[in-house]
Motif scaffolding. Structure first.
Motif, PDB file in Angstrom:
ATOM      1  N   LEU A 112      47.108  63.754  45.575  1.00 32.92           N
ATOM      2  CA  LEU A 112      46.712  62.856  46.661  1.00 32.92           C
ATOM      3  C   LEU A 112      45.251  62.439  46.512  1.00 32.92           C
ATOM      4  N   SER A 113      44.415  63.367  46.067  1.00 33.05           N
ATOM      5  CA  SER A 113      43.007  63.045  45.848  1.00 33.05           C
ATOM      6  C   SER A 113      42.844  62.072  44.678  1.00 33.05           C
ATOM      7  N   VAL A 114      43.667  62.254  43.642  1.00 32.04           N
ATOM      8  CA  VAL A 114      43.640  61.308  42.518  1.00 32.04           C
ATOM      9  C   VAL A 114      44.023  59.913  43.006  1.00 32.04           C
ATOM     10  N   ALA A 115      45.063  59.845  43.840  1.00 32.77           N
ATOM     11  CA  ALA A 115      45.483  58.558  44.408  1.00 32.77           C
ATOM     12  C   ALA A 115      44.372  57.951  45.255  1.00 32.77           C
ATOM     13  N   LEU A 116      43.657  58.796  45.986  1.00 28.90           N
ATOM     14  CA  LEU A 116      42.540  58.315  46.803  1.00 28.90           C
ATOM     15  C   LEU A 116      41.471  57.653  45.932  1.00 28.90           C
ATOM     16  N   LEU A 117      41.150  58.285  44.812  1.00 28.33           N
ATOM     17  CA  LEU A 117      40.138  57.731  43.914  1.00 28.33           C
ATOM     18  C   LEU A 117      40.599  56.410  43.300  1.00 28.33           C
ATOM     19  N   VAL A 118      41.884  56.348  42.951  1.00 28.85           N
ATOM     20  CA  VAL A 118      42.429  55.118  42.364  1.00 28.85           C
ATOM     21  C   VAL A 118      42.302  53.962  43.350  1.00 28.85           C
ATOM     22  N   ILE A 119      42.696  54.209  44.599  1.00 22.16           N
ATOM     23  CA  ILE A 119      42.621  53.154  45.624  1.00 22.16           C
ATOM     24  C   ILE A 119      41.171  52.774  45.912  1.00 22.16           C
ATOM     25  N   THR A 120      40.277  53.755  45.867  1.00 22.92           N
ATOM     26  CA  THR A 120      38.861  53.482  46.136  1.00 22.92           C
ATOM     27  C   THR A 120      38.294  52.459  45.158  1.00 22.92           C
ATOM     28  N   PHE A 121      38.689  52.565  43.902  1.00 20.60           N
ATOM     29  CA  PHE A 121      38.110  51.698  42.873  1.00 20.60           C
ATOM     30  C   PHE A 121      38.934  50.433  42.620  1.00 20.60           C
ATOM     31  N   ARG A 122      40.018  50.267  43.339  1.00 26.58           N
ATOM     32  CA  ARG A 122      40.797  49.035  43.176  1.00 26.58           C
ATOM     33  C   ARG A 122      40.150  47.908  43.981  1.00 26.58           C
ATOM     34  N   GLN A 123      40.136  46.719  43.378  1.00 22.56           N
ATOM     35  CA  GLN A 123      39.482  45.579  44.003  1.00 22.56           C
ATOM     36  C   GLN A 123      40.463  44.632  44.694  1.00 22.56           C
ATOM     37  N   ASP A 124      41.768  44.846  44.449  1.00 22.80           N
ATOM     38  CA  ASP A 124      42.758  43.900  44.978  1.00 22.80           C
ATOM     39  C   ASP A 124      43.318  44.314  46.336  1.00 22.80           C
ATOM     40  N   ILE A 125      42.699  45.296  46.972  1.00 14.93           N
ATOM     41  CA  ILE A 125      43.135  45.749  48.292  1.00 14.93           C
ATOM     42  C   ILE A 125      42.056  45.393  49.312  1.00 14.93           C
ATOM     43  N   LYS A 126      42.460  44.790  50.395  1.00 17.10           N
ATOM     44  CA  LYS A 126      41.512  44.419  51.433  1.00 17.10           C
ATOM     45  C   LYS A 126      40.853  45.659  52.011  1.00 17.10           C
ATOM     46  N   ASN A 127      39.601  45.514  52.386  1.00 12.07           N
ATOM     47  CA  ASN A 127      38.821  46.665  52.855  1.00 12.07           C
ATOM     48  C   ASN A 127      39.463  47.364  54.041  1.00 12.07           C
ATOM     49  N   TYR A 128      40.105  46.593  54.926  1.00 14.63           N
ATOM     50  CA  TYR A 128      40.725  47.195  56.120  1.00 14.63           C
ATOM     51  C   TYR A 128      41.859  48.121  55.719  1.00 14.63           C
ATOM     52  N   TYR A 129      42.745  47.629  54.859  1.00 12.97           N
ATOM     53  CA  TYR A 129      43.874  48.443  54.412  1.00 12.97           C
ATOM     54  C   TYR A 129      43.410  49.581  53.511  1.00 12.97           C
ATOM     55  N   LYS A 130      42.384  49.310  52.721  1.00  6.58           N
ATOM     56  CA  LYS A 130      41.854  50.348  51.839  1.00  6.58           C
ATOM     57  C   LYS A 130      41.315  51.521  52.656  1.00  6.58           C
ATOM     58  N   ALA A 131      40.605  51.221  53.730  1.00  6.60           N
ATOM     59  CA  ALA A 131      40.054  52.278  54.587  1.00  6.60           C
ATOM     60  C   ALA A 131      41.167  53.110  55.218  1.00  6.60           C
TER      61      ALA A 131
END
Length: 241
Positions: A112-131
């Motif tokens: 889950l932490s690995v997934a968190l890091l992946v999503i953190t560095f992705r640029q194609d996700i809007k900041n609201y959904y990313k948070a």
């Protein structure tokens, strides 16, 4: 997954009755128990109707682990043997079950932490959904790792008592014990950084991601090498954790 849980439970119970001892004395049995642990972690939130991202990790983990355990790679250790004297103890169930449950929970939390890091560095996700994603992943990662850390602590403590009975010493720097201690230390650091409000969640996620690799070294490394007092776990001998 519910059907998988009952099938694995039936396998473990049948093997327990047939062998006359708790089925956690070799690598094959520990992998079966690890798969069972993943299914437990998957089912509990499902029964409580808690929607979370954990199921996306636990289901494949249970299936992959079960598939590996029953594959031809472990054919030589499928046959049960008489337990060596060191394993003929009431501590077998307590120590090994806690360790494997701890490994399962820590692996899930680390992923889950690995997934968190992946999503953190992705640029194609809007900041609201990313948070939102980051908050949910961090929440479940922390809860699952905390549970796994508790299991691991109980497992290590019970293992030291068992070691004193079997080998006359509570602790020695056996490779398996050393890596178990390193694993415990890494996740203790994670819990400390996670509860430190001055640090971002990405910092603790990095530590947990490191823990994922450490668990694999601890669980499989010594087993593959077949060295130390826990050499029952090697592929060339009757194995144990």
């Amino acid at each position: 997954m519910i059907a998988t849980f009952f099938c694995i439970t039936g396998l473990l119970v049948t093997r327990w009755i047939y062998l006359g001892h708790f089925p956690l004395s070799d690598l094959y049995e520990s992998l079966i128990f690890l798969s069972w642990s993943f299914s437990i972690i998957h089912i509990v939130p499902y029964l409580k109707k808690h929607k979370n991202h954990l199921s996306a990790l636990t289901a494949p983990s249970a299936i992959f682990t079960q598939g590996f355990a029953t594959s031809g790679l472990l054919t030589e250790i499928h046959q049960s043997e008489i337990l060596v004297p060191a394993l003929q103890s009431q501590w077998l169930m307590m120590h090994v079950s806690m360790m494997v449950l701890g490994y399962a929970a820590l692996l899930c939390g680390s992923l889950l932490s690995v997934a968190l890091l992946v999503i953190t560095f992705r640029q194609d996700i809007k900041n609201y959904y990313k948070a939102q994603f980051i908050q949910q992943l961090d929440h479940w990662s922390y809860r699952v790792i905390s549970l796994g850390f508790l299991f691991l602590t109980i497992g290590i403590l019970s293992g030291t008592v068992w070691a004193n009975e079997a080998w006359g010493s509570y602790w020695n720097w056996d490779p398996k014990k050393t890596w178990a201690f390193i694993t415990w230390t890494i996740f203790a650091i994670y819990l400390h950084t996670r509860t430190n409000k001055n640090l971002q969640v990405e910092n603790s996620a990095i530590v947990a991601s490191m823990g994922f690799l450490i668990i694999f070294i601890c669980y499989f490394g010594v087993n593959l090498l077949g060295i130390g007092l826990h050499s029952y776990g090697s592929f060339t001998f009757s194995s144990n954790l």
